[in-house]
Design an enzyme around this catalytic site. Structure first.
Site, PDB file in Angstrom:
ATOM      1  N   GLY A   1       7.190   0.965  10.827  1.00  0.00           N
ATOM      2  CA  GLY A   1       7.102   0.784   9.372  1.00  0.00           C
ATOM      3  C   GLY A   1       7.662   1.913   8.544  1.00  0.00           C
ATOM      4  O   GLY A   1       7.991   1.720   7.377  1.00  0.00           O
ATOM      5  N   GLU A   2       7.757   3.104   9.122  1.00  0.00           N
ATOM      6  CA  GLU A   2       8.194   4.249   8.338  1.00  0.00           C
ATOM      7  C   GLU A   2       9.535   4.820   8.771  1.00  0.00           C
ATOM      8  O   GLU A   2      10.171   5.546   8.009  1.00  0.00           O
ATOM      9  CB  GLU A   2       7.126   5.352   8.410  1.00  0.00           C
ATOM     10  CG  GLU A   2       5.805   4.900   7.828  1.00  0.00           C
ATOM     11  CD  GLU A   2       4.695   5.907   8.058  1.00  0.00           C
ATOM     12  OE1 GLU A   2       3.949   6.196   7.125  1.00  0.00           O
ATOM     13  OE2 GLU A   2       4.574   6.407   9.187  1.00  0.00           O
TER      14      GLU A   2
ATOM     15  N   GLY B   1       0.826  -1.197   0.000  1.00  0.00           N
ATOM     16  CA  GLY B   1       0.000   0.000   0.000  1.00  0.00           C
ATOM     17  C   GLY B   1       0.859   1.246   0.000  1.00  0.00           C
ATOM     18  O   GLY B   1       0.831   2.042  -0.919  1.00  0.00           O
TER      19      GLY B   1
ATOM     20  N   PRO C   1      10.944  -9.288  15.954  1.00  0.00           N
ATOM     21  CA  PRO C   1      12.135  -8.710  15.308  1.00  0.00           C
ATOM     22  C   PRO C   1      12.228  -9.046  13.820  1.00  0.00           C
ATOM     23  O   PRO C   1      12.760  -8.264  13.039  1.00  0.00           O
ATOM     24  CB  PRO C   1      13.298  -9.336  16.077  1.00  0.00           C
ATOM     25  CG  PRO C   1      12.719  -9.770  17.374  1.00  0.00           C
ATOM     26  CD  PRO C   1      11.276 -10.118  17.114  1.00  0.00           C
TER      27      PRO C   1
END
Lengths: 174, 729
Positions: B690-691, B241, B618
């Protein structure tokens, strides 16, 4: 147009619009949606399948060109979806979204035999072979399969692990 | 019953550390991985039906008033069932969390590529052929398409002035005053946006490739004019996405309208070239960065002003300066945003909106300051870590930048580096290293999840999505840990609006938001088990299907028999976000080789050191970081969506023209997690990961290019022509 080929060991006869690509024949006429459509242009590799053992972009090929061919898709790589390579992809997290994964698996299967058969790549030192499965050779040969999640470290680790375990492959590379 | 939590206070009780199953925080396989390697995960365009119709979107070739003069002829073509020119079709994908229809209409194209018709036919080949035959005539509007040719909007709430930056600049011992630019970029998820719509006369069921289903359902309902209770959206597997699937997309609305008109299921898949236009891009940015420092390299002034663009009526503006508000101390500050209203394809969120490009440019400027002040780049960052939020004075919830910098530098071997550029050469290649700090705001949004426990195991349900992030894996781990079950006895079901509304995937908030809802649901079940056993919840040990209280063992089987216990978790963001500044921090290190002959850059290795609270798995967290770091390679070296100067259209709108990093472009990536438990992040002390990996990653490469060959590239990407032009002779 009538055409017949074998997919994952099963003979198939189809009557198709000649515009139907091999990829759409697999996905929409044979319900084998494991092969993915990422670009329909031969730019991403998500649709990679094996035709008579060689990898191709199924989106760039019309189904009616494959009369009599032996086609292998991700669904045919193993009986239970847990071949050593498939298991290694899970263990090394060689996927995130999973959309490029079937193409990566089919490509990886072909790469191992291409190296074993002595096919050179852009990064090979000589054209004569034999070639070893180095990280550099692998990365080059897998570069037709884009992964936007960028699982290349996991993909490469999985393939290298299986290549090392594969005795037949190791002997051929010597 | 529901366990509700509004995050108002810190959670210093680290319950996850005292649980017995031993799976949370450990590596484990993605349960969905087995379906994905077998080709058995079902994505949006993969549902089959005998009477399925196929739709193909038609794009406007120019900007202006649109007519289709041969509509009737196309409607009569072989296999064609309908050509929709419905005013409810949407102009572009909705922005994330819009919760309502975006701009709609097909009579006027606001940008080149806007969908203006949907051709529906019995087969995909017929639909595509007819779509190509449809003539789209445009009476052209004269509208601006270049960001620097219009007077931009200057939203006052995006303008921060503290102290006197001009004076700080004039009095500075060392300073940087430069312009940095980044081009339009796209998410380019591997799965093109696609939808399969069914209409039974009352309920619309849509399988889509979407990130935030509870919002997407409302956006779709509002677009087509239905009550949301008559709309069901499914997205159990999403092929990436990265922001481009946050809001409802044009294929979904068009497929729904066609299904409602024709009474048959309709599939619409965006062609890859549509994907580049119809969904939101990352805005190009022009960033003016000013740094003023004293003789020791301590910042006295900091300026970050950015110009971005978007279409009229789009509220989103790439929040370039978001990270600069809290990254570094400096008493004189000016941060501001300008938005140019132009007619390029709509801009929206792409992985780490704001910091991805803002931190990257800022960290190049910091490298320039380090060189002029003759301070080691790591040391420069260390000297400028703020004690508290530099603008509000609020305390940080947790701040591990120093640890990320020091541990990353050690692991990378930073101390062996030559500080001056052009010191190491191998044949035609200059070798160099660079670093950058990473910053990303941390967010939680409202989320719910339900767990059903039987003696066989537990099922987790939420409309949360897994877009590759690892939701299936970590939710299973959270429930397994709390309920004392092996992972094999946990079933995670996601991506269906009939399940409790999760957070959706976006902004790195999925794990900590929906994950906390799963945690709360698990806690509610633990409480019910404790009640049955007559003990306090904290006295309960659950492991491998056995409940133990003070040496009394009861199997789940005996405890439940044929009964079912449910837990429902509901988390909301609360006052914590007013009380503390919460963010994730990290450091990037890169080694590159630059060809003296061609200007080609090859990244040789990268190391990222990240602090994001408790790391729940992890393995999946590391993969997310690999992704972010690789996007940094793309941002630094190859990714650029080029707009035509005349009409703003996306020129290189496919994967042959828009260059994503491929396997051979990505060197070994080393990821190091800094130990951190952020008590303000909820009961798991976990933040988003995630970013963070993309924020500043490109800067470490750009700074390494300078260190290698002396070329300072301020206009991204650093393509060979730009590197050669900037290289000293």
């Amino acid at each position: 147009m009538k055409t017949s080929f074998t997919v994952n060991g099963t003979p198939c006869s189809l009557d198709l619009d000649p515009r139907v690509t091999l990829l759409d024949a697999l996905r929409d006429h044979l319900d084998l949606t494991g092969s993915k459509k990422g670009c329909d242009h031969g730019q991403c590799g998500a649709c990679t399948v094996l035709v008579d053992g060689r990898r191709i972009n199924a989106c760039l090929s019309l189904a009616v060109m494959h009369d009599g061919d032996q086609i292998t898709t991700v669904e045919g790589l193993s009986e239970n979806g847990r071949s050593p390579l498939q298991s290694a992809f899970v263990r090394h997290d060689g996927m995130q979204c999973g959309y490029c994964t079937p193409g990566q698996l089919c490509s990886a299967t072909a790469v191992m035999s291409e190296i074993a058969d002595g096919w050179p790549s852009h990064v090979s030192d000589t054209l004569a072979g034999p070639y070893a499965m180095t990280r550099e050779e692998l990365a080059e040969r897998m570069s037709g399969n884009i992964c936007r999640c960028s699982c290349y470290p996991g993909i490469n680790a999985a393939i290298l692990e299986i290549a090392e375990e594969d005795v037949g492959y190791a002997e051929a590379a010597e | 019953m529901t366990f509700d939590l509004k995050i108002d206070e810190p959670h210093p009780d680290h319950r996850a550390d005292g649980l017995a199953q031993g799976v949370l925080g450990h590596e484990s396989d993605r349960p969905d991985g087995w379906l994905k390697v077998a080709g058995a995960a079902t994505y949006a365009a993969e549902e089959q039906a005998d009477d399925m119709l196929h739709g193909f979107l038609v794009r406007a070739p120019k900007i202006g008033a649109v007519t289709c003069p041969n509509l009737d002829a196309v409607r009569a073509m072989d296999g064609v069932r309908s050509v929709l020119r419905d005013p409810r079709m949407i102009r572009n994908a909705a922005q994330g969390t819009a919760n309502e229809a975006p701009v709609q209409g097909v009579d006027r194209a606001a940008y080149v590529g806007q969908p203006v018709a949907l051709v529906v036919a019995a087969t995909f080949e017929q639909a595509r052929h007819a779509a190509q035959a449809l003539v789209v005539s445009v009476e052209e509007d004269d509208v601006p398409v270049l960001p620097d040719t219009v007077t931009p909007e200057e939203p006052e709430d995006q303008n921060t002035r503290i102290g006197d930056l001009d004076r700080a600049m004039s009095e500075a011992a060392f300073k940087v005053d430069a312009i940095y630019t980044t081009p339009s970029m796209v998410s380019a998820a591997m799965e093109p946006h696609a939808a399969t719509a069914h209409w039974d006369g009352e309920t619309l069921t849509l399988r889509g490739s979407l990130q935030m289903l509870k919002f997407n359902r409302n956006e779709l309902a509002d677009s087509v004019g239905l009550d949301p209770k008559h709309v069901r959206v499914l997205a159990p597997y999403v092929g990436g996405g990265f922001g481009s699937k946050l809001g409802i997309s044009a294929d979904c609305v068009a497929a729904a309208l066609a299904a409602m008109e024709l009474g048959q299921p309709v599939r619409v898949v965006q062609h890859r070239r549509h994907v580049f236009e119809v969904n939101t891009r990352r805005s190009e940015t022009r960033q003016h960065i000013r740094l003023a420092a004293d003789a020791e390299g301590r910042l006295t002034g900091l300026g970050h002003e950015a110009l971005v663009s978007n279409l009229p009526e789009e509220e989103f503006a790439e929040p370039v300066i978001q990270g600069s508000h809290f990254a570094y101390a400096a008493s004189n500050r000016h941060l501001g945003m300008k938005v140019a209203r132009i007619h390029r394809p709509a801009a929206g969120s792409v992985r780490a909106p704001g910091e991805s490009v803002g931190v990257t440019a800022f960290e190049v400027a910091m490298d320039e300051l380090a060189l002029s002040a003759e301070v080691d780049p790591v040391e420069l960052r260390l000297r400028n870590i703020p004690e508290t939020d530099p603008e509000s004075g609020k305390p940080f919830s947790s701040h591990r930048l120093e640890a990320a910098l020091r541990q990353g530098a050690d692991a990378f071997g930073w101390s062996r580096r030559h500080a001056a550029p052009r010191q190491q050469r191998e044949g035609e290649w200059w070798i160099g290293t660079g670093m950058a700090a990473a910053f990303r705001v941390n967010m939680v949004i409202e989320a719910e999840a339900r767990i059903t426990l039987t003696h066989d195991g537990a099922t987790i349900r939420s409309d949360m999505t897994d877009i590759g992030t690892g939701s299936y894996a970590i939710f299973g781990q959270i429930a397994a840990e709390l309920l004392g079950l092996p992972l094999s006895q946990i079933d995670v079901q996601l991506g269906d609006t009939r399940f409790p509304p999760g957070s959706g995937s976006g902004g790195s908030f999925g794990a900590a938001s929906t994950g906390t809802a799963v945690w709360l649901a698990g806690m509610e079940i633990r409480q019910q088990i404790a009640d049955r056993l007559g003990c306090a919840e904290a006295e309960l040990t659950l492991k491998d299907g056995v409940a133990t209280v003070a040496n009394q063992r009861t199997t789940l089987h005996d405890l439940l028999s044929d009964e079912t216990i449910e837990g429902h978790g509901h988390v909301k963001p609360g006052d914590a976000f007013e009380k503390v500044r919460q963010a994730t921090f990290g450091a990037h290190f890169a080694e590159v080789a630059v060809s003296d002959v061609t200007g080609e850059v090859r990244v040789r290795r990268m190391l990222g050191s990240f602090a994001a609270g408790r790391i729940l798995n992890p393995r999946t967290a590391r993969s997310q970081c690999h992704g972010g770091m690789t996007w940094g390679i793309g941002m630094a070296l190859t990714e650029e969506l080029t707009h035509d100067r005349r009409d703003g259209h996306a020129v290189n709108r496919d994967l042959a023209g828009y260059h994503l990093p491929v396997n051979a472009d990505v060197p070994p990536l080393d990821v190091h997690f800094v130990e951190e438990l952020d008590d303000w992040a909820g009961p798991m002390q976990a933040k988003g990961i995630g970013e963070l990996g993309i924020c500043g990653a490109g800067a470490s490469i750009l700074n390494a290019i300078y260190n290698a060959c002396g070329a300072r590239v301020r206009d991204m990407p650093a393509t060979p022509d730009r590197v050669l032009a900037a290289m000293p002779l």
